[in-house]
Scaffold this motif. Structure first.
Motif, PDB file in Angstrom:
ATOM      1  N   UNK A   1       1.000  -0.906  -0.015  1.00 57.52           N
ATOM      2  CA  UNK A   1      -0.106   0.232  -0.377  1.00 57.52           C
ATOM      3  C   UNK A   1       0.786   1.270   0.001  1.00 57.52           C
ATOM      4  N   UNK A   2       2.339   1.185   1.050  1.00 60.69           N
ATOM      5  CA  UNK A   2       2.670   2.568   0.932  1.00 60.69           C
ATOM      6  C   UNK A   2       3.361   2.414  -0.516  1.00 60.69           C
ATOM      7  N   UNK A   3       3.859   1.442  -0.991  1.00 58.60           N
ATOM      8  CA  UNK A   3       4.452   1.987  -2.378  1.00 58.60           C
ATOM      9  C   UNK A   3       3.489   2.540  -3.519  1.00 58.60           C
ATOM     10  N   UNK A   4       1.839   2.329  -3.332  1.00 57.19           N
ATOM     11  CA  UNK A   4       1.334   3.107  -4.375  1.00 57.19           C
ATOM     12  C   UNK A   4       1.628   4.665  -3.497  1.00 57.19           C
ATOM     13  N   UNK A   5       1.088   5.002  -2.565  1.00 55.07           N
ATOM     14  CA  UNK A   5       1.425   5.974  -2.146  1.00 55.07           C
ATOM     15  C   UNK A   5       2.417   6.692  -2.116  1.00 55.07           C
ATOM     16  N   UNK A   6       3.382   5.668  -2.950  1.00 57.53           N
ATOM     17  CA  UNK A   6       5.004   7.142  -2.833  1.00 57.53           C
ATOM     18  C   UNK A   6       4.975   7.029  -4.826  1.00 57.53           C
ATOM     19  N   UNK A   7       4.095   6.058  -5.177  1.00 55.57           N
ATOM     20  CA  UNK A   7       4.001   6.179  -6.522  1.00 55.57           C
ATOM     21  C   UNK A   7       3.317   7.289  -7.304  1.00 55.57           C
ATOM     22  N   UNK A   8       2.378   7.117  -6.456  1.00 56.35           N
ATOM     23  CA  UNK A   8       1.484   8.697  -6.648  1.00 56.35           C
ATOM     24  C   UNK A   8       1.956  10.048  -6.239  1.00 56.35           C
ATOM     25  N   UNK A   9       2.578  10.146  -4.584  1.00 56.60           N
ATOM     26  CA  UNK A   9       2.951  11.135  -4.588  1.00 56.60           C
ATOM     27  C   UNK A   9       3.652  11.769  -5.346  1.00 56.60           C
ATOM     28  N   UNK A  10       5.282  11.223  -5.888  1.00 55.02           N
ATOM     29  CA  UNK A  10       5.800  11.972  -7.309  1.00 55.02           C
ATOM     30  C   UNK A  10       4.936  13.095  -8.256  1.00 55.02           C
ATOM     31  N   UNK A  11       3.633  11.772  -8.497  1.00 57.49           N
ATOM     32  CA  UNK A  11       3.446  12.641  -9.707  1.00 57.49           C
ATOM     33  C   UNK A  11       2.327  13.649  -9.212  1.00 57.49           C
ATOM     34  N   UNK A  12       1.824  13.637  -7.890  1.00 57.35           N
ATOM     35  CA  UNK A  12       1.314  14.948  -7.769  1.00 57.35           C
ATOM     36  C   UNK A  12       2.282  16.014  -7.055  1.00 57.35           C
ATOM     37  N   UNK A  13       3.857  15.720  -6.690  1.00 57.64           N
ATOM     38  CA  UNK A  13       4.443  17.004  -6.519  1.00 57.64           C
ATOM     39  C   UNK A  13       5.057  17.257  -7.533  1.00 57.64           C
ATOM     40  N   UNK A  14       5.063  16.898  -8.669  1.00 56.44           N
ATOM     41  CA  UNK A  14       5.903  17.141 -10.325  1.00 56.44           C
ATOM     42  C   UNK A  14       4.259  18.370 -10.533  1.00 56.44           C
ATOM     43  N   UNK A  15       3.047  17.365 -10.409  1.00 53.03           N
ATOM     44  CA  UNK A  15       1.914  18.585 -11.158  1.00 53.03           C
ATOM     45  C   UNK A  15       1.953  19.961 -10.389  1.00 53.03           C
ATOM     46  N   UNK A  16       1.809  19.242  -9.293  1.00 57.89           N
ATOM     47  CA  UNK A  16       2.021  20.735  -8.266  1.00 57.89           C
ATOM     48  C   UNK A  16       2.769  22.268  -8.521  1.00 57.89           C
ATOM     49  N   UNK A  17       3.876  21.356  -9.099  1.00 64.55           N
ATOM     50  CA  UNK A  17       5.563  22.456  -9.426  1.00 64.55           C
ATOM     51  C   UNK A  17       4.756  23.194 -10.961  1.00 64.55           C
ATOM     52  N   UNK A  18       3.906  22.950 -11.198  1.00 60.77           N
ATOM     53  CA  UNK A  18       3.343  23.187 -12.717  1.00 60.77           C
ATOM     54  C   UNK A  18       2.027  23.821 -12.919  1.00 60.77           C
ATOM     55  N   UNK A  19       1.090  23.652 -12.115  1.00 63.98           N
ATOM     56  CA  UNK A  19      -0.253  23.911 -12.189  1.00 63.98           C
ATOM     57  C   UNK A  19      -1.004  23.950 -11.048  1.00 63.98           C
ATOM     58  N   UNK A  20      -2.191  24.828 -11.191  1.00 65.42           N
ATOM     59  CA  UNK A  20      -3.248  25.178  -9.637  1.00 65.42           C
ATOM     60  C   UNK A  20      -4.192  24.708 -10.170  1.00 65.42           C
ATOM     61  N   UNK A  21      -3.973  23.366 -10.823  1.00 62.48           N
ATOM     62  CA  UNK A  21      -5.340  22.464 -11.222  1.00 62.48           C
ATOM     63  C   UNK A  21      -5.731  21.793 -10.431  1.00 62.48           C
ATOM     64  N   UNK A  22      -6.640  21.506  -9.734  1.00 61.65           N
ATOM     65  CA  UNK A  22      -6.558  20.363  -8.526  1.00 61.65           C
ATOM     66  C   UNK A  22      -6.491  18.626  -9.427  1.00 61.65           C
TER      67      UNK A  22
END
Ligand SMILES: [Zn+2]
Ligand SMILES: [Zn+2]
Ligand SMILES: [Zn+2]
Lengths: 634, 634, 634
Positions: free
Chosen positions: B218-239
């Protein structure tokens, strides 16, 4: 044509001292044919290249001397153990990725070039030696292709051959990507060498991927068989057969049949009822010792088509078999009834499997005409009775059938790949309609899906044919009889996509399948005319509606000669619809009681009682397992 | 908050010439959102490093020009075929040790570092390019994590990562041996590198081993997803959203949700009823075309919690799907009802899946708003109707729920690891209680297992929570409302051992579970008050007993606010107990007839008729599939 | 002989500070025996060669000081993790070809020479250290051979050893080919090194191949065990036991038992009812909390034979277990009843499993005499009650049984290899007849298949014995009592072929099995005398017929002392036939009501009520789970 009986015999299983007596007893009860050789490779060639033909010469000679004709089988279904040392990678691999090892039979992958060459080698040797034998009057290639789930192999050899096959078919990866719709989940390939077999994907593979793998695998069987028939024909004028198994749809029997002179099948009515028939428990119980009343007839009619009129039963169940979940003893008389039913459907020969029950190895619990101690088993006497009856009968003349039913192997692959509902199976659907026709007392012809001339029949049915062929569609366009198409017919392209415009795209019929639904068995859709659709129904936009469902959708579309059936009818709906359509087609019907069936030849009407008790119908009484024949009014 | 509708669209599946018309029709029927891109990696990057953005630029532009807002999906659920050449070992391995190959989707192991880097790379490129696009108004990470059983992978990458995870967690093998109880069968480890994954052991592996492997996965899924959300937030304000699947418990949705702005889920009511609901055959038959009356509501309430108030349906079933055992057509009106029910539970948006049915590849039998030939399918009109109705409605105000129900993913792992009885499943238990509350007409909040403030609710339920969290236990201690804990709650430590002193160790409740028993379905334990325990019951030592079993053991313990439930109540027992507890909690209830459900917003009471026929209740009549709303008395 | 109680104890699971109190409480309630050590290898030898005996010295000392006798187990069922570094290929391989990994127990292949040496090494060390300990009064080898399907291994080690075993047995490949009938499908071998294990063949392997692989695998277990018993005997005079599991037939218990002093078995009546008994649902429901009324007795009588009179229960279920599909709590009194029933059948000792429920690892949900918090569980008091009752009882004297029933492991292998019908299972058949005898109130002796003297019994039954041994056949020839042989007895050679002349070949009985049939459960064959054959029936040619089927075949053949039974009788037929035969044999019978059973010792008649309610019979009333004993008339 003269009808004949025969038997399967394994001289290599018995002391040579016993052969002559065996042959004499075969001849004595009136058998004509003896099949030999198809599992004897290790005795023909005990070591690579060291041939031992003497014993087989003597065996064939002994049988011939007794007046028997030999069907000689190629032994390629059982490569000896030493073959694996030469070709360690010749074994097939199952869908789970496990290599399927030596120790039984059919342990080879159709795509393995090395084994294909070995097969050609042994067949050449066999054909050279026996091609002009006066006793070898027919040939059998291999044994029961596909039995034990042996068509689809996931080996490296299969992977390589599949890539080549795809490259031939599509020429470019881009064309394949387009045809398969690989854009769907980023499944595009840049090269044919990137394409794996469709097993072991995370969720289902692309159905087009499966469909092509199934087509390829079927082609590999036909290719393998054709090598053998080409060789045999170079050395022998005797006709060539293969013995197909019941309810096998993993390869195209018509394609293999095109290279044969005779189609034959192995008829195990009780085994098939027990292990490969969908039926209510009460039906299975009632017919446990007789077999399903229509299962054999269906295959008879199928193989008459596959053999272009020439067909045999190569193996006929004579008693209990060893391989079904339960293996009851046939009702006394069934070994006779089954043979007569085959003859009524036009069989040239019926061979019982096997002469003497082997007391050893895998099939030791499979009955024969003789017990292991050489005493007669019940079917010995029944075979003798049939032989006696045959002697007194005229030759057969085939009868015309008023109805044709399409059977299409590619449709079986399509719906196995994409059933959409757990209960949707192609064979099951076609056989369901076949049974409905049989209950009305009809002779039926099963026909190829690319049949181009429908004029011989007053009615034609094409249920569930995934893609209607161009010749068939063209024939339909000018057809004067009644046709019943559907459900699900013409609903897919050859690469298993939905065609646009939407199905069924039938010539001259305004009908569009707007939606389909698969249904659990307990959720029937009642029809206004009685009965219901089960398992499957379609919601169609249609101009001309003959009948509707209780919820208001078209159930039967078309009021002229061409009809589209928008669901899977239950027995009640089917019987009603078929009776009505037969009426319109000018086909007289005679609804039969349960378990009683009839079949006409040109001159004779045969009656078969599959029931475990006597039946009386229209003035005739047949005992349990009874057969009756009467002259047809000219 | 304004409620909106949307749809999932795959421009890469259709000729570019069709895009503008598609966009216009979407806008025309009142859709707001279009999700795109989540499976298009092979079209964004046809070869490693060669990006093709033009088509996507134009697609987004076309949609935006029609006034539509885009949800842009990261394509990481479908790595292209060339990825495997770069990372041959990125594939997951199933529990039997078989590599899960390319050819469908989700073919990656969450623990593979190389693939994690590729995922970061493509998301970075996507976010850089579209992070400031005026049309991209929301993001979706990957697609349906866990679908097709993809959380637990038994690959080498997973093994290495698991060892690291264990080393972090336990610091020394001795600590791990103690925590797991490895002394039990000489299972002690001398080094973390000796620890394998828990599959393929001779008999069951240590449940602590499984529990940690599930936590890790389960942690591995959260880790995988977090990489994506961190990147997106650096470039976008959309939810940012992710689309969860129904009844998936293999990873902690709250943990992933903590990195999202919006939780969304993919609602396939008929598919879920057919393939993932325990229910009597008659229930499944009755609701085959409507879905279970509570299954959607449960997930709505769950994802409202996961999204901390913000949630969507990202994929809404519009017609038959292609993947369940049976795939019926929804009753007319259900595509509308399902959307309205989501809005009544607070959804911000409901997006139908998909715009046009694709005629090719795996989901060709999955309906869309349009047929493959672009004609409207029934849900097209129902979606338009909902859009029209929404236009005339006030904005939503959420309603307070009187009852809270704990949902805890770790408990699902605990009982999947150690059910102790074949029928014990965590989701099944919690959903069973949820249904009981819904039958009483209640609004329900699903809450996290570490909820620290229970004061918003008059009643709180925590059935089967394997380990009650410290914050929750602390909150319980001062809770003024009614709480119902058990069965099996707080009966395990975090490493899946039995705590001593024995469970349930509830603050202020004298109760010890002395013994438990799992029971076959036909062995209920009757209760003196009516109804029975089924599947599971506990024998407790308790001071203060509210109700007993017929064989004399405490059934409901506690007579004050806190209650412990010592078994799995059947419907009759559950309805009785819940009614009684609601009365004590001051919660008015209104028992509803079968298939009728209600849900309040702050201002409006919604009624939903899941029955296949009209229902009349308290003066209201709703047609089959009917929705009714009425103002709430202020 | 004095009857005693004991318990299984794991000092390594608990703080040393707790040992003395545990020992005192054991002694206090009257226990005699404590089994220790059998899973503690990782604590005896934490690293290769580094022995830690101190803790075990102290544990044994503490127990001994409390007056308890120790059964010391060899720890070979749980090799530590470091063993795999020394012997990476020691793991067994399952039938699918998957290596069975570390992480639970029994993770070794019996054929691995390296592990056999390790086993000898640890047993030598243990025997040297404790062989003369005053407290070690008995030994146990390994633990539950075969549990978790661990006899048949498909590893490389097994393949090599099997080839050697075959070479020893057959001397030449030609002899093996003949014995197996390998000519059948060209399966001939040219060398023993060509022979693979029989798994993963395309279709079923030669049954002779399987039969020899099963014989070989059983021999490997006996060989493994004998190494241990030989070592222990060199260092200790204490008796040696092994603890067999219920309904395990994968190896020959008599062969292993020949090297033991005491046979013991692990009795889990509720788990066995739930997971390994064919019975109607209503039977399973009725006895869910008591166990099948005959299952325990059968094993008691079996292990009395295996132990040549000396037998124990090494593990007695004390409460719910953790491993069956459902795990109910035993009815109060059952932990006492089960112990008394064992004593009535001649057990020397009954040891409960386990002392204290472990709160961690695989068996944390398995009850003990104590709860995890050391409070007494219900069985604690029941054990104490039995101990008290034993104190007041005379020593046991065994009783003679009037009936003997053959149990033959090779027959279990034969019918597992070749059931011929889905429902044919050897244990099921023998147990079915055993239950019939028990319903008549009889004492039964289970006997070896090579029993050479039948004179101790008035009646002897040998159902389904695939090959009757020479000594048994010789004994039958002169037997004065009543014998009932069949169905399917003597129908196979030792290499699983059909003998010619055909079965059953019984001395002095004119009977030939001409045909057999396996039948689905819903197709019984009624008998003229009442009742029916189910599952299986044979059509025999026979001179002397005692009873026929309704369809006219002999059902019971022979009218003198020797009878052949030509089918699988249902309960009604069985009860009738057994009553009649007992009458002829001069054995008085007393048909018992459901769930009530009786067993005599030389001096005492015991009654056991397995029903969940009281039963009254012939003037006696027993409560639910009640035990009653009364003096036998001298
Ligand atoms: Zn065959
Ligand atoms: Zn989806
Ligand atoms: Zn045990």
């Amino acid at each position: 044509m003269k009808r004949t009986l025969g038997v399967c015999y394994y001289p290599e299983h018995w002391p040579e001292t016993q052969w002559a007596e065996d042959a004499a007893r075969m001849a004595d009860i009136g058998l004509t044919w003896v099949r030999v050789g198809e599992f004897a490779w290790s005795r023909m060639e005990p070591e690579p290249g060291r041939m031992e033909w003497d014993w087989l010469d003597r065996a064939i000679g002994t049988l011939g001397a007794a007046g028997l004709k030999v069907v000689l089988g190629t032994p390629t279904a059982t490569p000896p153990r030493w073959m694996l040392a030469r070709h360690p990678d010749m074994l097939a691999v199952d869908v789970h990725g496990r290599t399927r090892g030596f120790g039984s039979r059919r342990h080879y992958c159709f795509s393995h070039d090395g084994y294909n060459a070995e097969s050609a080698r042994i067949v050449t040797l066999l054909a050279e030696r026996y091609g002009r034998s006066p006793h070898v009057a027919a040939w059998q290639t291999d044994n029961e292709y596909a039995c034990h789930d042996t068509v689809l192999s996931y080996s490296d050899a299969a992977r390589r051959a599949f890539r080549d096959w795809l490259a031939q078919r599509y020429q470019s990866p881009e064309a394949l990507n387009r045809a398969w719709g690989n854009v769907f989940w980023s499944m595009d390939y840049a090269s044919f060498d990137e394409i794996d077999l469709p097993n072991l994907t995370v969720t289902e593979a692309n159905p087009a991927h499966w469909m092509d793998f199934r087509r390829f695998s079927s082609d590999q069987v036909a290719r393998f068989n054709r090598v053998q028939t080409d060789i045999i024909r170079r050395h022998s004028d005797a006709p060539i057969a293969h013995n197909y198994m019941g309810r096998i749809t993993d390869f195209d029997h018509f394609a293999v049949g095109a290279d044969l002179d005779i189609a034959s099948w192995d008829a195990y009515p009780l085994g098939f009822l027990s292990d490969r028939l969908e039926a209510p428990a009460e039906h299975k119980r009632r017919f446990a010792r007789q077999g399903d009343p229509d299962f054999q007839a269906f295959h008879h009619d199928l193989y008459r088509a596959v053999g272009r009129g020439r067909w045999w039963i190569m193996e006929q169940q004579p008693g209990p078999v060893n391989w079904a979940p339960h293996n009851p003893d046939p009702l006394p008389g069934m070994a006779r009834l089954w043979a007569w039913e085959a003859f009524a459907h036009g069989a040239e020969a019926v061979c019982y499997f096997r002469w003497r029950q082997a007391p050893f190895a895998q099939e030791q619990m499979h009955a024969g005409l003789l017990r292991p101690d050489s005493a007669p088993a019940p079917a010995f006497h029944e075979a003798a009775q049939v032989a006696g009856e045959l002697a007194g009968m005229d030759d057969v003349e085939p009868a015309a059938a008023p109805v044709a039913l399409v059977f299409d192997y590619a449709s079986a692959w399509a719906w196995a790949t994409q059933p959409q509902g757990r209960d949707f199976d192609y064979f099951r659907l076609v056989f369901h309609l076949y049974k409905g026709l049989r209950r009305l007392g009809l002779n039926i012809d099963i026909i190829r899906p690319d049949t181009a001339d429908l004029s011989p029949w007053r009615m034609v049915l094409a249920p569930g044919t995934a893609t209607l062929s161009k010749p068939f569609l063209a024939a339909l366009e000018t057809y004067k009889g009644v046709s019943l198409i559907g459900p699900r017919s013409n609903s897919k392209t050859e690469t298993l996509a939905i065609p646009v415009p939407l199905p069924p795209n039938l010539p001259g019929l305004a009908c569009t399948v707007a939606r389909v639904e698969s249904l659990p068995p307990d959720l029937p859709v009642p029809l206004t005319g009685g009965g219901a659709f089960t398992f499957w129904r379609e919601k169609c936009e249609a101009a001309d509606v003959a009948e509707t469902t209780a919820d208001g959708w078209p159930a039967l579309i078309g009021t002229g000669g061409m009809r589209y059936l928008a669901g899977w009818p239950d027995d009640a709906a089917l019987d009603r619809m078929l009776s009505d359509l037969c009426g319109r087609a000018g086909i007289p019907v005679e609804p039969l009681p349960e378990g009683l069936r009839r079949r006409d030849t040109a001159t004779t009407r045969f009656w078969f009682n599959y029931n475990p008790e006597p039946v009386t119908f229209a003035g005739r009484t047949l005992p349990a397992a009874g057969v009756l024949w009467e002259p047809l009014e000219p």
